[in-house]
Design a protein around this motif. Structure first.
Motif, PDB file in Angstrom:
ATOM      1  N   MET A  37      44.608  16.694 -32.179  1.00 37.07           N
ATOM      2  CA  MET A  37      44.131  15.588 -30.796  1.00 37.07           C
ATOM      3  C   MET A  37      44.392  14.562 -29.798  1.00 37.07           C
ATOM      4  SD  MET A  37      40.282  14.381 -31.280  1.00 37.07           S
ATOM      5  CE  MET A  37      38.708  15.903 -30.799  1.00 37.07           C
ATOM      6  N   PRO A  38      44.806  14.484 -28.954  1.00 34.72           N
ATOM      7  CA  PRO A  38      45.205  13.600 -27.729  1.00 34.72           C
ATOM      8  C   PRO A  38      44.789  12.020 -28.822  1.00 34.72           C
ATOM      9  CG  PRO A  38      44.687  15.511 -26.323  1.00 34.72           C
ATOM     10  CD  PRO A  38      44.049  15.170 -27.778  1.00 34.72           C
ATOM     11  N   SER A  39      45.551  11.374 -28.912  1.00 33.60           N
ATOM     12  CA  SER A  39      45.489   9.985 -28.812  1.00 33.60           C
ATOM     13  C   SER A  39      46.179   8.861 -28.651  1.00 33.60           C
ATOM     14  CB  SER A  39      44.917   9.784 -30.146  1.00 33.60           C
ATOM     15  OG  SER A  39      45.928   9.576 -31.553  1.00 33.60           O
ATOM     16  N   PHE A  40      45.865   7.639 -28.070  1.00 36.04           N
ATOM     17  CA  PHE A  40      46.750   6.528 -27.665  1.00 36.04           C
ATOM     18  C   PHE A  40      46.081   5.137 -28.675  1.00 36.04           C
ATOM     19  CE2 PHE A  40      44.131   5.446 -24.474  1.00 36.04           C
ATOM     20  CZ  PHE A  40      43.665   5.180 -24.838  1.00 36.04           C
ATOM     21  N   ASP A  41      46.750   4.344 -28.586  1.00 41.46           N
ATOM     22  CA  ASP A  41      46.787   2.813 -29.646  1.00 41.46           C
ATOM     23  C   ASP A  41      46.501   1.883 -28.212  1.00 41.46           C
ATOM     24  OD1 ASP A  41      47.239   4.259 -32.205  1.00 41.46           O
ATOM     25  OD2 ASP A  41      48.207   3.617 -32.321  1.00 41.46           O
ATOM     26  N   ASP A  50      37.527  -7.301 -18.110  1.00 43.75           N
ATOM     27  CA  ASP A  50      38.001  -8.586 -18.372  1.00 43.75           C
ATOM     28  C   ASP A  50      38.106  -8.776 -19.548  1.00 43.75           C
ATOM     29  OD1 ASP A  50      38.383 -11.219 -17.617  1.00 43.75           O
ATOM     30  OD2 ASP A  50      35.935 -11.855 -17.743  1.00 43.75           O
ATOM     31  N   ILE A  51      39.345  -8.751 -20.169  1.00 44.51           N
ATOM     32  CA  ILE A  51      39.888  -8.723 -21.691  1.00 44.51           C
ATOM     33  C   ILE A  51      40.948  -9.948 -21.540  1.00 44.51           C
ATOM     34  CG2 ILE A  51      41.033  -8.244 -23.762  1.00 44.51           C
ATOM     35  CD1 ILE A  51      39.733  -5.272 -22.736  1.00 44.51           C
ATOM     36  N   GLU A  52      40.418 -10.831 -21.961  1.00 41.92           N
ATOM     37  CA  GLU A  52      41.682 -12.093 -21.911  1.00 41.92           C
ATOM     38  C   GLU A  52      42.917 -12.457 -22.566  1.00 41.92           C
ATOM     39  OE1 GLU A  52      39.085 -13.207 -25.750  1.00 41.92           O
ATOM     40  OE2 GLU A  52      38.266 -12.887 -23.606  1.00 41.92           O
ATOM     41  N   LEU A  53      43.640 -10.939 -23.518  1.00 42.12           N
ATOM     42  CA  LEU A  53      44.906 -10.805 -23.859  1.00 42.12           C
ATOM     43  C   LEU A  53      45.176  -9.138 -22.822  1.00 42.12           C
ATOM     44  CD1 LEU A  53      44.743 -11.023 -27.677  1.00 42.12           C
ATOM     45  CD2 LEU A  53      45.836 -12.725 -25.913  1.00 42.12           C
ATOM     46  N   PRO A  54      46.609  -9.181 -22.926  1.00 43.44           N
ATOM     47  CA  PRO A  54      47.436  -8.525 -21.884  1.00 43.44           C
ATOM     48  C   PRO A  54      47.113  -7.355 -23.116  1.00 43.44           C
ATOM     49  CG  PRO A  54      48.585 -10.051 -22.543  1.00 43.44           C
ATOM     50  CD  PRO A  54      47.626 -10.643 -22.782  1.00 43.44           C
ATOM     51  N   LEU A  55      47.132  -6.583 -22.090  1.00 46.40           N
ATOM     52  CA  LEU A  55      46.964  -4.742 -23.696  1.00 46.40           C
ATOM     53  C   LEU A  55      47.755  -4.035 -22.584  1.00 46.40           C
ATOM     54  CD1 LEU A  55      43.391  -4.418 -23.918  1.00 46.40           C
ATOM     55  CD2 LEU A  55      44.018  -5.397 -24.823  1.00 46.40           C
ATOM     56  N   GLN A  56      48.864  -3.517 -24.078  1.00 49.41           N
ATOM     57  CA  GLN A  56      49.730  -1.762 -24.063  1.00 49.41           C
ATOM     58  C   GLN A  56      48.961  -1.238 -25.126  1.00 49.41           C
ATOM     59  OE1 GLN A  56      50.880  -5.189 -25.607  1.00 49.41           O
ATOM     60  NE2 GLN A  56      51.823  -6.523 -23.532  1.00 49.41           N
ATOM     61  N   PHE A  57      49.049  -0.150 -24.209  1.00 48.95           N
ATOM     62  CA  PHE A  57      48.607   1.242 -24.672  1.00 48.95           C
ATOM     63  C   PHE A  57      50.395   1.908 -24.873  1.00 48.95           C
ATOM     64  CE2 PHE A  57      46.492  -0.034 -20.875  1.00 48.95           C
ATOM     65  CZ  PHE A  57      45.321   0.619 -21.909  1.00 48.95           C
ATOM     66  N   ASN A  58      50.116   2.152 -26.597  1.00 51.75           N
ATOM     67  CA  ASN A  58      51.047   2.716 -27.488  1.00 51.75           C
ATOM     68  C   ASN A  58      50.975   3.935 -28.159  1.00 51.75           C
ATOM     69  OD1 ASN A  58      50.575   1.353 -29.179  1.00 51.75           O
ATOM     70  ND2 ASN A  58      52.305   0.577 -29.266  1.00 51.75           N
ATOM     71  N   ASN A  59      51.696   4.964 -28.510  1.00 50.35           N
ATOM     72  CA  ASN A  59      51.720   5.738 -30.007  1.00 50.35           C
ATOM     73  C   ASN A  59      51.205   6.869 -28.907  1.00 50.35           C
ATOM     74  OD1 ASN A  59      52.357   7.222 -32.139  1.00 50.35           O
ATOM     75  ND2 ASN A  59      50.578   5.942 -33.532  1.00 50.35           N
ATOM     76  N   VAL A 103      43.608  -0.627 -31.200  1.00 49.04           N
ATOM     77  CA  VAL A 103      42.245  -0.108 -31.600  1.00 49.04           C
ATOM     78  C   VAL A 103      42.569   1.862 -31.006  1.00 49.04           C
ATOM     79  CG1 VAL A 103      40.377   0.593 -30.358  1.00 49.04           C
ATOM     80  CG2 VAL A 103      40.478  -1.553 -31.197  1.00 49.04           C
ATOM     81  N   ARG A 104      42.507   2.642 -32.008  1.00 53.08           N
ATOM     82  CA  ARG A 104      43.267   4.047 -31.292  1.00 53.08           C
ATOM     83  C   ARG A 104      41.788   4.579 -30.748  1.00 53.08           C
ATOM     84  NH1 ARG A 104      46.259   6.460 -35.800  1.00 53.08           N
ATOM     85  NH2 ARG A 104      47.853   5.748 -34.598  1.00 53.08           N
ATOM     86  N   ILE A 105      42.027   4.745 -29.826  1.00 58.29           N
ATOM     87  CA  ILE A 105      41.485   6.124 -28.907  1.00 58.29           C
ATOM     88  C   ILE A 105      41.915   7.379 -29.178  1.00 58.29           C
ATOM     89  CG2 ILE A 105      40.640   6.030 -26.543  1.00 58.29           C
ATOM     90  CD1 ILE A 105      40.631   3.180 -26.427  1.00 58.29           C
TER      91      ILE A 105
END
Length: 160
Positions: free
Chosen positions: A1-5, A148-157, A127-129
């Protein structure tokens, strides 16, 4: 099943380079000639030190420009109030990284309210999606970029 963090991380090597560049610019600027002003980077903090409050503001703008030039989102900066005392003025800038529990809950709530066919699960400081289709995951990424999230987010894995 596809996922990312979903994570919030800083490249500390790039932060160090940006602080060094700002220090070099500080030494070569005409308006700082003969002024004792400095940047000091240690761990997750950058200490700005100058003679007056106005110079601290200029130094802060220099630091932001150098961080932006090195592709570091300045939303990760927590800028403390300047400490004015005697001959010196100091200001502390904290570099925030990692998602705390409240922010993780906000991200999962945002994903669940979007009615996308994905599940969000908190795993420590990330957070794993997961979802059945890659397209659903890409929609979740787009949703979080716009949120509107106060920290920059990265998507990895990202796993397919």
């Amino acid at each position: 099943m596809p996922s990312f963090d979903v994570v919030s991380e800083l490249d500390m090597h790039e932060v160090t380079n940006a602080v060094d560049q700002a220090s070099r610019e500080l030494q070569s600027r005409y308006d700082f000639k003969g002024v004792s002003a400095s940047f000091e980077h240690s761990g997750d903090k950058v200490q700005l030190e100058a003679e007056v409050d106005f110079q601290l503001q200029q130094m802060l703008e220099m630091l932001k420009a150098k961080l932006t030039g090195r592709k570091i989102d300045i939303k990760c900066l927590e800028i403390k109030d300047p400490e004015l005392g005697g001959v010196k003025a100091r200001q502390e800038v904290i570099l925030r990284q990692g998602l705390d529990q409240a922010l993780c809950k906000k991200i999962t709530k945002t994903v669940k309210e979007s009615k996308l066919k994905v599940q969000a699960q908190i795993q420590g400081e990330k957070v794993r999606i997961t979802g059945k289709k890659r397209d659903d995951l890409q929609q979740a990424m787009a949703l979080l970029r716009e949120a509107d999230i106060e920290l920059p987010l990265q998507f990895n894995n990202f796993r397919d």
